[in-house]
Design an enzyme around this catalytic site. Structure first.
Site, PDB file in Angstrom:
ATOM      1  N   HIS A  36      22.126   3.967   7.401  1.00  0.00           N
ATOM      2  CA  HIS A  36      21.481   2.798   7.999  1.00  0.00           C
ATOM      3  C   HIS A  36      22.249   1.528   7.627  1.00  0.00           C
ATOM      4  O   HIS A  36      21.968   0.906   6.605  1.00  0.00           O
ATOM      5  CB  HIS A  36      20.045   2.699   7.512  1.00  0.00           C
ATOM      6  CG  HIS A  36      19.206   3.905   7.830  1.00  0.00           C
ATOM      7  ND1 HIS A  36      19.306   5.090   7.137  1.00  0.00           N
ATOM      8  CD2 HIS A  36      18.267   4.112   8.793  1.00  0.00           C
ATOM      9  CE1 HIS A  36      18.460   5.978   7.650  1.00  0.00           C
ATOM     10  NE2 HIS A  36      17.810   5.420   8.649  1.00  0.00           N
ATOM     11  N   GLY A 124      11.701   5.365   0.708  1.00  0.00           N
ATOM     12  CA  GLY A 124      12.130   5.960   1.970  1.00  0.00           C
ATOM     13  C   GLY A 124      10.895   6.123   2.851  1.00  0.00           C
ATOM     14  O   GLY A 124      10.792   5.488   3.902  1.00  0.00           O
ATOM     15  N   ASP A 165       9.475  -4.345   8.343  1.00  0.00           N
ATOM     16  CA  ASP A 165       8.404  -4.227   9.340  1.00  0.00           C
ATOM     17  C   ASP A 165       7.638  -2.928   9.153  1.00  0.00           C
ATOM     18  O   ASP A 165       6.419  -2.909   9.181  1.00  0.00           O
ATOM     19  CB  ASP A 165       8.995  -4.178  10.755  1.00  0.00           C
ATOM     20  CG  ASP A 165       9.773  -5.433  11.110  1.00  0.00           C
ATOM     21  OD1 ASP A 165       9.181  -6.509  11.042  1.00  0.00           O
ATOM     22  OD2 ASP A 165      10.971  -5.312  11.430  1.00  0.00           O
ATOM     23  N   ILE A 197      13.195  -5.504  14.799  1.00  0.00           N
ATOM     24  CA  ILE A 197      13.711  -4.257  15.381  1.00  0.00           C
ATOM     25  C   ILE A 197      13.128  -3.056  14.647  1.00  0.00           C
ATOM     26  O   ILE A 197      13.099  -3.023  13.417  1.00  0.00           O
ATOM     27  CB  ILE A 197      15.257  -4.202  15.276  1.00  0.00           C
ATOM     28  CG1 ILE A 197      15.895  -5.294  16.125  1.00  0.00           C
ATOM     29  CG2 ILE A 197      15.803  -2.824  15.689  1.00  0.00           C
ATOM     30  CD1 ILE A 197      15.696  -5.151  17.623  1.00  0.00           C
ATOM     31  N   HIS A 270      20.220   0.179  13.405  1.00  0.00           N
ATOM     32  CA  HIS A 270      19.289   0.585  12.352  1.00  0.00           C
ATOM     33  C   HIS A 270      19.712   1.856  11.636  1.00  0.00           C
ATOM     34  O   HIS A 270      19.875   1.856  10.424  1.00  0.00           O
ATOM     35  CB  HIS A 270      17.881   0.764  12.930  1.00  0.00           C
ATOM     36  CG  HIS A 270      16.934   1.456  11.996  1.00  0.00           C
ATOM     37  ND1 HIS A 270      16.320   0.806  10.963  1.00  0.00           N
ATOM     38  CD2 HIS A 270      16.534   2.755  11.915  1.00  0.00           C
ATOM     39  CE1 HIS A 270      15.575   1.669  10.285  1.00  0.00           C
ATOM     40  NE2 HIS A 270      15.679   2.855  10.842  1.00  0.00           N
ATOM     41  N   SER A 391     -19.369   8.808  -9.806  1.00  0.00           N
ATOM     42  CA  SER A 391     -19.370  10.239  -9.498  1.00  0.00           C
ATOM     43  C   SER A 391     -18.299  10.992 -10.251  1.00  0.00           C
ATOM     44  O   SER A 391     -18.471  12.162 -10.589  1.00  0.00           O
ATOM     45  CB  SER A 391     -19.162  10.456  -7.999  1.00  0.00           C
ATOM     46  OG  SER A 391     -20.303  10.046  -7.275  1.00  0.00           O
ATOM     47  N   GLU A 417      -7.508   5.265  -1.536  1.00  0.00           N
ATOM     48  CA  GLU A 417      -6.902   6.364  -2.285  1.00  0.00           C
ATOM     49  C   GLU A 417      -5.379   6.289  -2.250  1.00  0.00           C
ATOM     50  O   GLU A 417      -4.708   6.599  -3.237  1.00  0.00           O
ATOM     51  CB  GLU A 417      -7.357   7.715  -1.712  1.00  0.00           C
ATOM     52  CG  GLU A 417      -8.862   7.966  -1.778  1.00  0.00           C
ATOM     53  CD  GLU A 417      -9.615   7.320  -0.619  1.00  0.00           C
ATOM     54  OE1 GLU A 417      -8.962   6.741   0.293  1.00  0.00           O
ATOM     55  OE2 GLU A 417     -10.859   7.396  -0.612  1.00  0.00           O
ATOM     56  N   PHE A 443     -10.163  14.064  -0.792  1.00  0.00           N
ATOM     57  CA  PHE A 443      -9.502  12.817  -0.413  1.00  0.00           C
ATOM     58  C   PHE A 443      -8.072  12.709  -0.943  1.00  0.00           C
ATOM     59  O   PHE A 443      -7.397  11.709  -0.691  1.00  0.00           O
ATOM     60  CB  PHE A 443     -10.350  11.617  -0.820  1.00  0.00           C
ATOM     61  CG  PHE A 443     -11.678  11.572  -0.121  1.00  0.00           C
ATOM     62  CD1 PHE A 443     -11.768  11.866   1.236  1.00  0.00           C
ATOM     63  CD2 PHE A 443     -12.845  11.261  -0.796  1.00  0.00           C
ATOM     64  CE1 PHE A 443     -12.997  11.857   1.898  1.00  0.00           C
ATOM     65  CE2 PHE A 443     -14.079  11.240  -0.151  1.00  0.00           C
ATOM     66  CZ  PHE A 443     -14.155  11.538   1.198  1.00  0.00           C
ATOM     67  N   ASP A 475     -23.008  16.986   1.288  1.00  0.00           N
ATOM     68  CA  ASP A 475     -22.121  16.076   2.018  1.00  0.00           C
ATOM     69  C   ASP A 475     -21.369  16.777   3.147  1.00  0.00           C
ATOM     70  O   ASP A 475     -20.868  16.123   4.062  1.00  0.00           O
ATOM     71  CB  ASP A 475     -21.137  15.373   1.062  1.00  0.00           C
ATOM     72  CG  ASP A 475     -21.751  14.119   0.442  1.00  0.00           C
ATOM     73  OD1 ASP A 475     -22.799  13.658   0.935  1.00  0.00           O
ATOM     74  OD2 ASP A 475     -21.182  13.600  -0.522  1.00  0.00           O
ATOM     75  N   HIS A 479     -16.348  16.588   3.476  1.00  0.00           N
ATOM     76  CA  HIS A 479     -16.105  16.271   2.073  1.00  0.00           C
ATOM     77  C   HIS A 479     -15.735  17.493   1.240  1.00  0.00           C
ATOM     78  O   HIS A 479     -15.476  17.355   0.048  1.00  0.00           O
ATOM     79  CB  HIS A 479     -17.361  15.615   1.464  1.00  0.00           C
ATOM     80  CG  HIS A 479     -17.565  14.198   1.896  1.00  0.00           C
ATOM     81  ND1 HIS A 479     -17.596  13.824   3.226  1.00  0.00           N
ATOM     82  CD2 HIS A 479     -17.712  13.043   1.182  1.00  0.00           C
ATOM     83  CE1 HIS A 479     -17.777  12.510   3.311  1.00  0.00           C
ATOM     84  NE2 HIS A 479     -17.844  12.016   2.091  1.00  0.00           N
TER      85      HIS A 479
END
Lengths: 670, 670
Positions: A36, A124, A165, A197, A270, A391, A417, A443, A475, A479
């Protein structure tokens, strides 16, 4: 801006230096035929100003604790960083630059922490570095609150970074930015390479938000500067450094592939080599010799070398000051070493096992109790939760870290998370903390990129994941983890430990604390589980083997049930049930089967018995266990989504009561 | 606001209605002894105003294509939704409400699409519903652009939703919000339940950003309203509906557990039953009868029933209009049916196989060619990439979807893999598109929660993941998948297909298009692979079996090599190598081993041969393959992180050249 348009307020020498960076990058990408070039060419001026006028470092001592950290979140611009490291005098030769992206080189496609001196984090995957820097800036504040004294302040460093970006589009950066603003991390300064870009073309295709306004809403100082006007850049960075209560975002409207006559400001600049003709044209446009490649003028070498010389007195004074301060104030000196050495008692395993919870209870509750003991022994241990601490039971004594008060040990990440993962990585990389983060096991899906990079970087981070099976109950399937244990065990270098009771939970935490160069993930139950009856106390050898014989058989040709976590007491029930019918049963508790796989094969076979008599039992996907059961053993688990119901109802529904498992084994035995 | 303080501008009947909602939720949670009463109690007024004055629905026809969509992104408030569905007249009885969170009920802990009529999407994992709603609103605009006519507009619906603090903290919602603003989705209206409480306590612990300003920066209309002032709410929602060029966020400063004297505005109200005493006190405070529980006044039933009556003329007119319009304009009528039936030719497999690419090339390039053919046959097929389309080869002919122009088929998601996943799910759930999304395989880690929910919701979404192994080369370990294929195959219901050449890639796409109620993930190479020589053309039966005999053995007692994707040609090379040394070798290509596992065991064994003669070969973690090799076969793969180098160098480094694999097999055979 026209390609190669003269930049403003640059000395001739500065111009020489930025073009050196530019063409080292372009030449290396060209030689590798891969990489790049555009970002390094566009951001060479920014990097030059930052590295020669702001960043405090000593190339001969890349681990100087009070160095400023530099994070290249836009890791695809790795040649920018490698060029800077080489010019700055780090142990990275021109030969290394010439071997960019080649097997075994120290200049891989994206920067890799641990491989290349001066690379503070592996980047990266976009957004990760952004979050790591937030973690480093937080660590700096937390360490400063612990050790800085009126007479000497060993912690004065800042975190600088370049973000793209793409970084700012990734949600993880949004999460981390919100936290950085919340925490008031005025020691964090990111320069936004606003080059308009992306890979698909103009950023306007998918990115029309007002970034500055968004960061203002997060509580950041937002500045703008022309990245080719060195005086303006310097002024903006000075403003950024001056605001110590807000993180700063310096937006620089840059030009990707700066100087390339046909490719500047195009997506072609790029991610692919410019091509020999375009490089030659760019060199002509910027008044650079076309050959030889990898040209570094002596004046430029001297200019960069001067930076190390300039910082040297400060570096020496810091070391003298630290030595005197530690002699004067041994108490604070100990605190300093507890942190920068991340001290863990050598006998942590024995100590935690000796005081392990022995009553029945949820392993998340045991985990909370063990954590308290570990934290009392290990000052560097800090952490928090992604809004689930009541919890996950992970709160430590004392204050929460908040804006302006960084002396506590409890972190509140909010429902973020993924940022938590990147910040844990940053805390670990900074070098002064052993961080833990907690959530529900399911999660981890939100944080996988950070967990994976932690393993790749070989950092000590502890994940405390509770609600580790369908038996979290009501739940429901959204979950309830199914495939998670197996798919986390599949990440190279990540150890997953799923303890069955209090002593095993103590052992699990001890394993995590002993593993200095790798992450560990603890999977803990929501529901209460019985205290296991053991013939003898759990030993550190049992823990470190990852599995041990919990119950011997009362007869010959026994079945061996290998179980983890909340299924171990079920296995014991199955054993009683089957032995009552004349079938001898051994039970192996295997909280960390990955460790077992590292043992000699004969030891594994002695422990697990012959394959045609093996049954594995875990309330999750069976995939992982097939290596133990092969085509002759029996793997019992759950290979479909869960269901919403009280956990006792789910035991029957998924066939995981002792009676149902025993029946299934009888059927299998025929 | 004091608990139970009188709300403003409410009629007595409205007050009765909101208290009905409130206490249905509280009573159901109490009965289940599990759940989240606080959110329904706090947001009952908002839900009431929305469902009785804005939302257009017909409970007897939950699939009415022009209904407004309601998304409860804060899925833990499921009892709010169930109460509304019951009151509104959907097929959800009071008995169902009483079985909240019980095994087999239609009122699980979090709303599950497909289980409960009127539930538009499965929510619970925060931020997911937010993104689904963006996808639904986008689908609405895209369908409208295709079919709405001057004389009749079959598409006029909007998307409404309730989102929580937690939703807005999650990065995926940030990503999706930025896209919704970018696309100008003025048909999307989210009400933000700004209750200042999270599980750990006050949101101020971790969330001090200016949310309104942030959404303004994304290009949203930001409004505020008192959620207990029905007139003010109505006014704000009218403003939101009126702005058709910007999505709207209506911020309502609400009170969790509204009316509970001791638990309103506390974290205790969030995730646990109030307790009988507190419920009784809340009922007294709000003038509600303490018993019986689950009280619904007749007037309230009548009020909700009136909403369906009020919308009925519009519903009837819509059906009449549609019928007449389809008769008048069969061409547009066909476009309509192509979408709302998501029509796929019954012989899609045969057609794609017949025109499959047969030359050598990267399977990502083959995938691009097949996609063009599929898109020509299937108007409902739309998609895009998370800023990698030039690499993933997924661009379709024609325009990109952008603000104000929604008629194209190409979506630009920016570097936002997770939002892409949630938006793909929303596009599928809306009911008019078969969406695909593309990225690199390693970046599925960023989108796993959305991929998992897609599988749970049984939606047809196609993931096109290229750069599917270490052989992507120079980008290095941060970009190289290792554990990904296995850990994706472990998600229940997700089919992973890794084709080896052009015909297999055509088959892979055909499988994805045939699977109407499940997601499919295609793993494609970056590097070029040879065209496989086949004795006969690839058949649809071979494709649907997931594996087939590519090469028969030239002798007895053969070894069978089972390979996928870019390792199939390696296996053929190994076969030649070994047969030259006198060992017969069969080669099975197994692009979709999950399908093979669903075949009769005898068929599997006939295809794969005896276990002690099986070798599996895939450039990734070996975990998945151990079910086929057991303890007697040999699984060859890569169980450590990758490296940055040209892919030819990596073949040697990881021992995956034909010569090295052959040597390893010889050694194994002894």
């Amino acid at each position: 801006m026209a390609p190669g348009a003269p930049a403003r307020d640059q000395t001739a020498l500065a111009r020489l230096a930025v073009n050196t960076i530019r063409f080292l990058a372009a030449d290396a990408v060209e030689k590798a035929r891969s990489g790049h070039p555009g970002m390094p060419m566009g951001m060479a001026d920014v990097a030059f100003v930052l590295w020669t006028r702001f960043l405090r470092y000593q190339p001969q001592d890349p681990q100087w604790p009070d160095r400023d950290r530099f994070v290249l979140s836009a890791g695809h611009g790795s040649m920018l960083l490698y060029s800077l490291l080489h010019l700055a005098g780090y142990d990275l030769s021109l030969g290394d630059l010439m071997r960019f992206r080649q097997l075994g080189s120290r200049t891989p496609g994206h920067p890799e922490h641990g491989l290349t001196p001066g690379v503070e984090t592996t980047t990266g995957p976009l957004g990760q570095g952004f979050g790591n820097g937030v973690g480093m800036a937080l660590a700096t504040r937390m360490l400063a609150a612990r050790v800085n004294s009126p007479d000497f302040a060993p912690v004065g460093h800042r975190v600088f970074g370049i973000v793209s970006d793409g970084d700012l589009m990734e949600g993880v950066a949004s999460e981390a930015a919100s936290l950085a603003g919340h925490w008031g991390l005025g020691n964090l300064i990111y320069i936004y390479d606003d080059n308009h870009i992306t890979i698909e073309g103009d950023t306007a295709l998918a990115f029309s938000e007002d970034v500055g306004r968004r960061f203002d809403a997060y509580g950041w100082q937002v500045l703008k500067a022309d990245p080719y006007d060195h005086a303006a850049l310097e002024h903006a960075l000075e403003q950024a450094v001056a605001d110590t209560t807000r993180p700063s975002l310096v937006i620089t409207r840059s030009h990707i592939g700066y100087g390339a006559p046909h490719k500047q400001d195009t997506r072609e600049a790029h991610g692919e080599p410019l091509g020999t003709e375009e490089i030659a044209a760019a060199k002509r446009a910027l008044g650079w010799p076309e050959i030889p490649t990898f040209t570094i003028p002596d004046d430029v070498r001297a200019l960069f070398a001067q930076r190390a010389v300039d910082v040297r007195p400060e570096y020496d004074a810091w070391h003298r000051g630290l030595k005197a301060w530690m002699a004067r104030d041994p108490e604070r000196g100990r605190v300093w070493l507890d942190h920068v050495e991340k001290r863990v008692p050598a006998d942590i395993m024995e100590r935690l096992l000796a005081e392990a919870p022995t009553e029945a209870g949820a392993t998340r509750v045991h985990g909370g109790a063990v954590l308290q003991r570990a934290a009392a022994l290990i000052p560097a241990l800090v952490g928090g939760s992604a809004d689930l601490e009541p919890s996950t039971k992970t709160r430590l004594p004392g204050a929460s870290v908040q804006r302006g008060t960084y002396g506590g040990r409890n972190l509140h990440f909010g429902v973020r998370e993924h940022a938590m993962g990147t910040i844990l990585n940053g805390l670990a990389l900074h070098g002064s903390f052993i961080p833990y983060g907690s959530s529900f096991l399911v999660f981890t899906d939100y944080a996988r990129p950070a967990i994976r990079l932690c393993a790749l970087m070989e950092q000590q981070v502890v994940w405390v994941l509770t609600h580790d099976s369908v038996f979290l109950g009501e739940d429901g399937p959204t979950h309830q983890p199914i495939e998670h244990l197996g798919s986390l065990r599949a990440i190279p270098g990540l150890l997953v430990v799923r303890p069955a009771d209090g002593p095993e939970t103590a052992g699990a935490w001890a394993l995590a604390l002993e593993r200095r160069t790798a992450p560990t993930l603890l999977a803990l139950t929501r529901q209460s589980v019985p205290a296991l009856e053991r013939p003898t106390a759990l030993t550190s050898a049992d823990v470190r083997r990852g599995a041990y014989l919990l119950r011997a058989a009362a007869g010959s040709d026994p079945v061996t049930i290998i179980a983890t976590g909340s299924e171990v007491w079920v296995a014991l029930g199955v054993a009683r049930e089957l032995e009552a019918r004349g079938r001898a049963v051994r039970v192996v508790s295997a909280p960390a089967p990955q460790l077992l796989l590292a043992c000699p094969k004969t030891e594994v076979e002695a422990l697990l018995g012959p394959q045609h008599r093996r049954v594995t039992l875990e309330a999750g996907a069976t995939d992982y266990w097939l290596r133990f059961t092969g085509d002759r053993g029996l793997a019992i688990g759950i290979d479909r989504f869960g269901a919403s119901a009280p956990h006792t109802a789910l035991q029957g529904h998924f066939g995981l009561t002792p009676e149902r498992v025993a029946a299934r084994i009888r059927e299998w035995l025929g």
